[in-house]
Write an enzyme that holds these catalytic residues in place. Sequence first.
Site, PDB file in Angstrom:
ATOM      1  N   LYS A 218       6.322 -21.848  21.972  1.00 24.33           N
ATOM      2  CA  LYS A 218       6.017 -23.193  22.465  1.00 24.33           C
ATOM      3  C   LYS A 218       5.079 -23.158  23.673  1.00 24.33           C
ATOM      4  O   LYS A 218       4.149 -23.959  23.769  1.00 24.33           O
ATOM      5  CB  LYS A 218       7.314 -23.942  22.793  1.00 24.33           C
ATOM      6  CG  LYS A 218       8.148 -24.197  21.547  1.00 24.33           C
ATOM      7  CD  LYS A 218       9.372 -25.012  21.806  1.00 24.33           C
ATOM      8  CE  LYS A 218      10.313 -24.981  20.609  1.00 24.33           C
ATOM      9  NZ  LYS A 218       9.722 -25.443  19.359  1.00 24.33           N
TER      10      LYS A 218
ATOM     11  N   ALA B 211       2.864 -20.759  24.601  1.00 25.05           N
ATOM     12  CA  ALA B 211       1.521 -20.318  24.207  1.00 25.05           C
ATOM     13  C   ALA B 211       0.806 -21.420  23.422  1.00 25.05           C
ATOM     14  O   ALA B 211      -0.385 -21.674  23.642  1.00 25.05           O
ATOM     15  CB  ALA B 211       1.626 -19.040  23.371  1.00 25.05           C
ATOM     16  N   ASN B 212       1.529 -22.098  22.520  1.00 23.86           N
ATOM     17  CA  ASN B 212       0.901 -23.178  21.740  1.00 23.86           C
ATOM     18  C   ASN B 212       0.396 -24.292  22.657  1.00 23.86           C
ATOM     19  O   ASN B 212      -0.694 -24.834  22.455  1.00 23.86           O
ATOM     20  CB  ASN B 212       1.911 -23.797  20.759  1.00 23.86           C
ATOM     21  CG  ASN B 212       2.384 -22.822  19.706  1.00 23.86           C
ATOM     22  OD1 ASN B 212       1.733 -21.816  19.449  1.00 23.86           O
ATOM     23  ND2 ASN B 212       3.516 -23.113  19.091  1.00 23.86           N
TER      24      ASN B 212
ATOM     25  N   GLU C  95      12.341 -22.058  25.876  1.00 25.75           N
ATOM     26  CA  GLU C  95      12.423 -20.747  25.202  1.00 25.75           C
ATOM     27  C   GLU C  95      12.374 -19.600  26.217  1.00 25.75           C
ATOM     28  O   GLU C  95      12.308 -18.439  25.825  1.00 25.75           O
ATOM     29  CB  GLU C  95      11.293 -20.602  24.176  1.00 25.75           C
ATOM     30  CG  GLU C  95      11.515 -21.460  22.938  1.00 25.75           C
ATOM     31  CD  GLU C  95      10.441 -21.314  21.886  1.00 25.75           C
ATOM     32  OE1 GLU C  95      10.735 -21.590  20.716  1.00 25.75           O
ATOM     33  OE2 GLU C  95       9.296 -20.945  22.215  1.00 25.75           O
TER      34      GLU C  95
ATOM     35  N   GLY D 296       5.799 -42.296  15.599  1.00 23.77           N
ATOM     36  CA  GLY D 296       5.174 -42.592  16.885  1.00 23.77           C
ATOM     37  C   GLY D 296       5.933 -42.000  18.052  1.00 23.77           C
ATOM     38  O   GLY D 296       6.609 -40.967  17.909  1.00 23.77           O
TER      39      GLY D 296
ATOM     40  N   ASP E 232       1.397 -28.949   7.579  1.00 27.55           N
ATOM     41  CA  ASP E 232       2.331 -28.067   8.277  1.00 27.55           C
ATOM     42  C   ASP E 232       2.562 -28.685   9.666  1.00 27.55           C
ATOM     43  O   ASP E 232       1.618 -28.803  10.452  1.00 27.55           O
ATOM     44  CB  ASP E 232       1.704 -26.664   8.394  1.00 27.55           C
ATOM     45  CG  ASP E 232       2.604 -25.653   9.090  1.00 27.55           C
ATOM     46  OD1 ASP E 232       3.665 -26.047   9.593  1.00 27.55           O
ATOM     47  OD2 ASP E 232       2.226 -24.466   9.132  1.00 27.55           O
TER      48      ASP E 232
ATOM     49  N   THR F 122       4.418 -27.510  12.069  1.00 29.17           N
ATOM     50  CA  THR F 122       4.771 -26.541  13.116  1.00 29.17           C
ATOM     51  C   THR F 122       3.815 -26.680  14.296  1.00 29.17           C
ATOM     52  O   THR F 122       2.598 -26.624  14.124  1.00 29.17           O
ATOM     53  CB  THR F 122       4.686 -25.094  12.581  1.00 29.17           C
ATOM     54  OG1 THR F 122       5.334 -25.029  11.321  1.00 29.17           O
ATOM     55  CG2 THR F 122       5.310 -24.105  13.551  1.00 29.17           C
TER      56      THR F 122
ATOM     57  N   ASP G 114       4.076 -29.293  20.341  1.00 27.67           N
ATOM     58  CA  ASP G 114       3.374 -28.526  21.389  1.00 27.67           C
ATOM     59  C   ASP G 114       1.973 -29.094  21.613  1.00 27.67           C
ATOM     60  O   ASP G 114       1.497 -29.170  22.745  1.00 27.67           O
ATOM     61  CB  ASP G 114       3.279 -27.049  20.991  1.00 27.67           C
ATOM     62  CG  ASP G 114       4.655 -26.442  20.786  1.00 27.67           C
ATOM     63  OD1 ASP G 114       5.600 -26.892  21.469  1.00 27.67           O
ATOM     64  OD2 ASP G 114       4.795 -25.538  19.942  1.00 27.67           O
TER      65      ASP G 114
HETATM   66  O1  RIB Z   1       7.025 -25.373  18.384  1.00 24.85           O
HETATM   67  C1  RIB Z   1       6.640 -24.427  17.425  1.00 24.85           C
HETATM   68  C2  RIB Z   1       6.946 -23.048  17.913  1.00 24.85           C
HETATM   69  O2  RIB Z   1       8.343 -22.914  18.008  1.00 24.85           O
HETATM   70  C3  RIB Z   1       6.498 -21.944  16.989  1.00 24.85           C
HETATM   71  O3  RIB Z   1       5.192 -21.513  17.243  1.00 24.85           O
HETATM   72  C4  RIB Z   1       7.555 -20.879  17.194  1.00 24.85           C
HETATM   73  O4  RIB Z   1       7.080 -19.717  17.810  1.00 24.85           O
HETATM   74  C5  RIB Z   1       8.648 -21.546  18.028  1.00 24.85           C
HETATM   75  O5  RIB Z   1       8.589 -21.164  19.335  1.00 24.85           O
END
Ligand code: RIB
Length: 303
Positions: A41, A43-44, A139, A226, A247, A249, A253
Amino acid sequence: MSSPIIVFGSINMDLVVYSDKQPAKGETILGNSFETFQGGKGANQAVAISKLGCPVSLIGKVGNDVFGDELLESLNSEQVGTSLVERHEGPSGVAFIYVFEETSENQIIVISGSNEQVKSNQIPDKELSATDVLISQLEIPPSEIEDLFIRAKKSGIYRILNTAPALKISKNLIHETDLLVMNESELENLTEQTIERQNTDSIGQAIKGLNLSTTQSIAVTLGSKGVYVYANQKGQFIDGHKVEPVDTTGSGDCFIGALASQYLESNDLLDSVNFANKAAALSVMKRGASSSMPTLKEVVNFQ
Ligand code: RIB
């Protein structure tokens, strides 16, 4: 080092399996594909900020394994400042991610690895005081976040906490945060209240239970529906953008990184949430987490 935005957070190697559907308990199914991505999270969020053209530094730890080498290389190639990312004598964080392509929903299991060793003292006071916005997520150890947020307050830094994943945190960490960002299940966890999904009255009621001060704000993301923003003791709902998701994911972030970079520009929370809402919608149209973050031009030209 010294960047206007600092992200204090996790760095993971994402191991992603794409399959049509979710296997039942005890069932084996054949998936469609497998990919690895730089994730985590923290790094993203840092990559999202950098892709939007804003200088950003990341404070975190990677392991002394091959994932650690790859993660650092990838962050550097995204122009994220990594001078405060340390190597830990042990494994890097990894995330096992399952993306179900029929619904584009995911399930994630994180093994913390080096993220458990991240410390507030990785950044000296002098460098911390030169920043404007500090972001963190759960995290990495919450006690270290609390310590850094207390230090940051002395320099008047705007502190954003993404309460993901849903863990128990101290009342003081909430108190030491200027803007909380979370999804509905994380709000339920934090307030210990059941929320009627996408019901703004129910969300507003739960937020009241947090007893936020007049200077604190909260943004609750409602997926494609929203965002609900609560600021100056008033709540407001902002509609989501309709897109074809591939996706999801890292979309949360992306939202946080984009919100922080726009807040640095405008100092206006609603304007920043609107901007972040567009960025997050763009991010779900591509695979991966960091790899799906949009550029400033893409966000500005969106709809
Ligand atoms: O929020 C998505 C992230 O959650 C993923 O990149 C994974 O690594 C987890 O940390």
